[in-house]
Design a protein around this motif. Structure first.
Motif, mmCIF file in Angstrom:
data_model
loop_
_atom_site.group_PDB
_atom_site.id
_atom_site.type_symbol
_atom_site.label_atom_id
_atom_site.label_comp_id
_atom_site.label_asym_id
_atom_site.label_seq_id
_atom_site.Cartn_x
_atom_site.Cartn_y
_atom_site.Cartn_z
ATOM 1 N N ARG A 72 0.833 -1.212 0.000
ATOM 2 C CA ARG A 72 0.000 0.000 0.000
ATOM 3 C C ARG A 72 0.869 1.264 0.000
ATOM 4 N N ASP A 73 1.988 1.204 0.768
ATOM 5 C CA ASP A 73 2.843 2.389 0.820
ATOM 6 C C ASP A 73 3.520 2.652 -0.514
ATOM 7 N N LEU A 74 3.921 1.590 -1.177
ATOM 8 C CA LEU A 74 4.610 1.766 -2.448
ATOM 9 C C LEU A 74 3.665 2.291 -3.516
ATOM 10 N N SER A 75 2.472 1.790 -3.564
ATOM 11 C CA SER A 75 1.533 2.207 -4.607
ATOM 12 C C SER A 75 0.118 1.954 -4.119
ATOM 13 N N PRO A 76 -0.491 2.946 -3.445
ATOM 14 C CA PRO A 76 -1.847 2.739 -2.918
ATOM 15 C C PRO A 76 -2.836 2.515 -4.055
ATOM 16 N N PRO A 77 -3.517 1.448 -4.074
ATOM 17 C CA PRO A 77 -4.481 1.191 -5.158
ATOM 18 C C PRO A 77 -5.568 2.264 -5.243
ATOM 19 N N ILE A 78 -5.944 2.856 -4.102
ATOM 20 C CA ILE A 78 -7.008 3.856 -4.109
ATOM 21 C C ILE A 78 -6.636 5.078 -4.928
ATOM 22 N N LEU A 79 -5.332 5.343 -5.042
ATOM 23 C CA LEU A 79 -4.879 6.495 -5.817
ATOM 24 C C LEU A 79 -5.251 6.348 -7.287
ATOM 25 N N TYR A 80 -5.328 5.129 -7.761
ATOM 26 C CA TYR A 80 -5.650 4.876 -9.179
ATOM 27 C C TYR A 80 -7.125 4.565 -9.376
ATOM 28 N N GLN A 81 -7.757 4.154 -8.271
ATOM 29 C CA GLN A 81 -9.137 3.691 -8.414
ATOM 30 C C GLN A 81 -10.168 4.773 -8.099
ATOM 31 N N SER A 82 -9.862 5.638 -7.094
ATOM 32 C CA SER A 82 -10.887 6.567 -6.619
ATOM 33 C C SER A 82 -10.523 8.038 -6.775
ATOM 34 N N GLY A 83 -9.311 8.387 -7.093
ATOM 35 C CA GLY A 83 -8.950 9.788 -7.263
ATOM 36 C C GLY A 83 -8.181 10.346 -6.078
ATOM 37 N N LEU A 84 -7.791 11.637 -6.206
ATOM 38 C CA LEU A 84 -6.886 12.247 -5.239
ATOM 39 C C LEU A 84 -7.561 12.496 -3.895
ATOM 40 N N ALA A 85 -8.824 12.969 -3.877
ATOM 41 C CA ALA A 85 -9.487 13.283 -2.609
ATOM 42 C C ALA A 85 -9.596 12.043 -1.733
ATOM 43 N N ASP A 86 -10.038 10.911 -2.303
ATOM 44 C CA ASP A 86 -10.151 9.671 -1.529
ATOM 45 C C ASP A 86 -8.783 9.170 -1.102
ATOM 46 N N ALA A 87 -7.781 9.341 -1.972
ATOM 47 C CA ALA A 87 -6.437 8.890 -1.620
ATOM 48 C C ALA A 87 -5.893 9.686 -0.430
ATOM 49 N N LEU A 88 -6.151 11.007 -0.399
ATOM 50 C CA LEU A 88 -5.680 11.821 0.720
ATOM 51 C C LEU A 88 -6.433 11.482 2.002
ATOM 52 N N LYS A 89 -7.736 11.164 1.877
ATOM 53 C CA LYS A 89 -8.490 10.759 3.062
ATOM 54 C C LYS A 89 -7.932 9.443 3.615
ATOM 55 N N TRP A 90 -7.593 8.525 2.715
ATOM 56 C CA TRP A 90 -6.965 7.263 3.142
ATOM 57 C C TRP A 90 -5.614 7.537 3.804
ATOM 58 N N LEU A 91 -4.846 8.499 3.230
ATOM 59 C CA LEU A 91 -3.538 8.833 3.789
ATOM 60 C C LEU A 91 -3.675 9.369 5.205
ATOM 61 N N ALA A 92 -4.730 10.183 5.458
ATOM 62 C CA ALA A 92 -4.949 10.705 6.802
ATOM 63 C C ALA A 92 -5.183 9.569 7.786
ATOM 64 N N GLY A 93 -5.961 8.561 7.363
ATOM 65 C CA GLY A 93 -6.180 7.407 8.234
ATOM 66 C C GLY A 93 -4.904 6.626 8.497
ATOM 67 N N GLU A 94 -4.079 6.472 7.478
ATOM 68 C CA GLU A 94 -2.817 5.757 7.646
ATOM 69 C C GLU A 94 -1.895 6.485 8.621
ATOM 70 N N MET A 95 -1.872 7.847 8.579
ATOM 71 C CA MET A 95 -1.027 8.604 9.499
ATOM 72 C C MET A 95 -1.483 8.393 10.941
ATOM 73 N N LYS A 96 -2.792 8.278 11.168
ATOM 74 C CA LYS A 96 -3.307 7.998 12.505
ATOM 75 C C LYS A 96 -2.949 6.585 12.931
ATOM 76 N N ARG A 97 -3.129 5.627 12.023
ATOM 77 C CA ARG A 97 -2.904 4.215 12.363
ATOM 78 C C ARG A 97 -1.439 3.924 12.638
ATOM 79 N N LYS A 98 -0.534 4.519 11.806
ATOM 80 C CA LYS A 98 0.880 4.178 11.923
ATOM 81 C C LYS A 98 1.645 5.092 12.881
ATOM 82 N N HIS A 99 1.284 6.382 12.890
ATOM 83 C CA HIS A 99 2.114 7.339 13.612
ATOM 84 C C HIS A 99 1.370 8.079 14.722
#
Length: 702
Positions: A410-437
């Motif tokens: 997922r870190d190397l190439s998030p599938p959502i970036l290609y499937q749903s667009g930039l807004a959804d990808a950034l929302k997913w990124l926000a969740g990942e920052m909470k989960r990991k850091h």
């Protein structure tokens, strides 16, 4: 009875006559008393009037005495023996002796240096009875005995009732400073006329009837004629008609309009000579009533200068052609570099996707297969507890490896970036920052703010992730905000925290420390695709990182409003050719001559734009603006003597009608903000397309 009455009346007759006489006397006495009373009253009134007149005379004398004593000029009265009988304070000050100590003393006793000349004057006045005016004395000063003071005196005879000279009234005035000032004026006039006479320019002074009152030596040398051929004559009496018809109308215009007239003309003199180009100026000289009483004429031979200008223009044209060729090559190289930047981003992402695909299709499958085999082994009965424990540990390791592989994919190439667009990808990124850091990221993402280019979308996502990593590593907080919105054809993404903050300028000055390398790498990459990164941070006040990237097209050369990554007021100015009848007057200010010439050539090719002057520093720009009153000033930011920000502040304050366009090789907002705050209408990069500068200039003029 009748007889007795008659006798009585006869006896009383003498008494009646006496009474009548007495009554007459009484009447006369009364008249005398009335006349005496009237005379006494009249006499009393005359006495009262005389007393009032005496009071008025006394008051007038006191007033005269006061004026006499406080006069700013020296005043005194001499008797027949040249003894002081009256002295005011100013003369006492001049003589250095109190006024009361003058009285009764002779002039020789008080001012022995002036005695010989003064005594001779006194004898002349006593003999002739005539005054003597403007008598000059030069005597040592009281303060500096080594320097003489100059005094002008007036000697006036005082006559007695018989018309004989009884004394002399003297008025003394110190004129030392006035004489010195007059001498300075005469010396200045001599110096001025010497300068006028020796200047290489031809100078002449006309009276209001156009007759020559003065002409300098340069005119005499050039014309090889004596001064008598000029003085008191009009130009038509001096020069040929084919020459005077070229400039006499301008001279008459100067006289009638009371305005300075400047022009150039080509003259051939004498006949058959090589034509010369002359610059002429007529300057009206006005009296106190505002009327022209003289005209100063200045004529300069600019033939050599014109020839040099033509040669320079030719050289500039050649150099401009070379620069345009180089600029064309540079533009092509920039386009290649921008394309390579996008290609590099795409290549990196392809490698990431390929690696993620390998992890997903091979490693994860092997790990899952091994886990299945391990499960099968665990299903068997084992008598050894140790073996069972080892199998469980091995299963845990496999589960951890599978999770790590999935996370890495997922870190190397998030599938959502290609499937749903930039807004959804950034929302997913926000969740990942909470989960990991453990970083809580509040998001406000506009779904309409989408990036059509996949390469740009990948770069924006990667840059945003790096900005959030910087918050985790350096801000010292567990909360941040992430916003995305559209601004025309640009996408604006902002990451903000309230952490420790830093000084971006110091970070750049140190060459980019470890915490800054990612930020400046983002700046470079976003700049190559036509975007920019703005950093607003101060120590202890948190940080805001604003990323702007093209949103509608993947072509980097056309994605920005000004091609430099700066959202300035130029985008809000009207573009297109001006509708005004006159050309737009422009002054160029840049300390690099090649840059000025290149800009001048570019603007000179525009029929609606005229470059009226060029400056090499901020102070020159101010002076030229005061002189030429341009519509637009194109002002470089970094210049010697005075920089563009200071110059812009002064020009905006003194000449608000002059519109200022800031220029710089740098497209940093740190440079744009001071220029805009100083009053600039817009701020552009020199590396931007030329059309943006032309549009900005035209947009400045309504």
């Amino acid at each position: 009875m009748g007889e007795e009455m008659r006798q009585s009346l006869r006896s009383l007759a003498p008494s009646m006559s006496l009474w009548r006489r007495l009554d007459h006397v009484l009447v006369e006495n009364k008249k005398l008393r009335e006349q005496l009373s009237s005379s006494t009253c009249s006499l009393h009134l005359r006495e009262v009037g005389l007393i009032e007149s005496q009071h008025q005379v006394q008051a007038r004398l006191q007033e005269i005495e006061k004026i006499y004593g406080s006069a700013h000029i020296g005043l005194c009265v001499f008797d027949r023996f040249l003894r002081y009988s009256k002295v005011n304070e100013r003369l006492a000050e001049i003589n250095g002796l109190p006024a009361r100590e003058h009285i009764g003393r002779t002039l020789r006793e008080v001012v022995p240096e002036a005695a010989p000349k003064a005594e001779a004057l006194a004898r002349q006045i006593f003999e002739t009875g005539q005054p003597v005016f403007d008598v000059e004395f030069q005597l040592p000063g009281l303060v500096n005995q080594d320097s003489n003071r100059t005094w002008i005196s007036q000697w006036l005879p005082l006559l007695d009732e018989d018309g004989r000279v009884a004394g002399i009234n003297v008025v003394v005035e110190d004129v030392t400073e006035r004489i010195a000032a007059e001498e300075r004026v005469r010396r200045s006039e001599r110096m001025l006329y010497a300068a006028l006479d020796n200047t290489p320019d031809v100078l002449a002074i006309y009276d209001r009837n156009r007759r020559v009152e003065f002409i300098n030596s340069s005119a005499l040398r050039l014309s090889d004629r004596p001064i008598g051929d000029f003085l008191g004559k009009r130009d038509e009496e001096i020069w040929p008609e084919e020459l005077t018809c070229r400039y006499v109308p301008q001279l008459e215009s100067c006289l009638s309009q009371k305005k300075t007239v400047e022009f150039e003309m080509t003259a051939v003199y004498p006949a058959g000579a090589t034509p010369r180009t002359m610059a002429m100026i007529f300057v009206p000289l006005l009296d106190d009533q505002g009327a022209v009483y003289q005209v100063l004429s200045i004529t300069r031979d600019i033939t050599d200068r014109k020839r040099a200008e033509q040669e320079l223009e030719k050289l500039v044209a050649e150099r401009t052609a070379q620069l345009e060729h180089l600029a064309s090559q540079l533009h092509g190289r920039n386009a290649q570099l921008q394309a390579m930047a996008l290609e590099l981003t795409q290549a990196e992402q392809r490698e990431r996707r390929q690696l993620a695909q390998v992890l997903h299709d091979h490693l994860q499958q092997l790990l899952v297969g091994a886990k299945f085999n391990l499960g099968a082994m665990k299903g068997r009965r084992h008598r050894s507890p140790a073996l069972k424990s080892e199998l469980e540990q091995l299963e845990g390791l496999l589960n951890e490896a599978i999770d790590t592989s999935r996370s890495l994919t997922r870190d190397l190439s998030p599938p959502i970036l290609y499937q749903s667009g930039l807004a959804d990808a950034l929302k997913w990124l926000a969740g990942e920052m909470k989960r990991k850091h453990g970083l809580q990221v509040e998001t406000s993402l506009d779904p309409a703010a989408e990036v059509t280019s996949e390469a740009v979308r990948i770069l924006v996502f990667t840059a945003t992730r790096e900005l959030l990593f910087n918050v985790v590593k350096h801000a010292g907080v567990d909360r941040a905000t992430l916003t995305m919105q559209r601004e025309k054809n640009m996408i604006r993404i902002a990451v903000q925290d309230r952490g420790t903050g830093f000084d971006p300028n110091q970070t750049r000055a140190r060459g980019g420390p470890s915490e800054g390398f990612g930020l400046f790498s983002i700046e470079e990459r976003v700049g190559l695709i036509g975007g920019r990164l703005e950093i607003d941070s101060q120590p202890g006040q948190g940080s805001t990182f604003t990323l702007l990237a093209p949103g509608d097209s993947g072509e980097p050369a056309s994605v920005l409003e000004n091609g430099t990554g700066l959202d300035t007021r130029a985008s809000r100015l009207r573009s297109g050719p001006t509708t005004a009848g006159n050309a737009i007057r422009v002054i160029l200010a840049d300390d690099h001559g090649v840059m000025r010439n290149g800009l001048a050539t570019l603007l000179g090719e525009q029929p609606d734009i005229c470059v009226v002057a060029q400056a090499s520093n901020g102070q020159e720009a101010i002076d030229l603006c005061r002189e030429h009153k341009p519509h637009v000033l194109v002002l470089d930011v970094a210049m010697p003597v005075m920089d563009g920000v200071q110059a812009c502040q002064i020009i905006s304050r003194e000449m608000p009608a002059v519109r200022v366009i800031g220029l710089s090789m740098f497209d940093s907002a740190d440079l744009a903000r001071p220029m805009l705050a100083a009053g600039a209408d817009t701020y552009l990069s020199k590396a931007g397309p030329p059309n943006l500068l032309l549009d900005a200039i035209r947009g400045c003029v309504p």
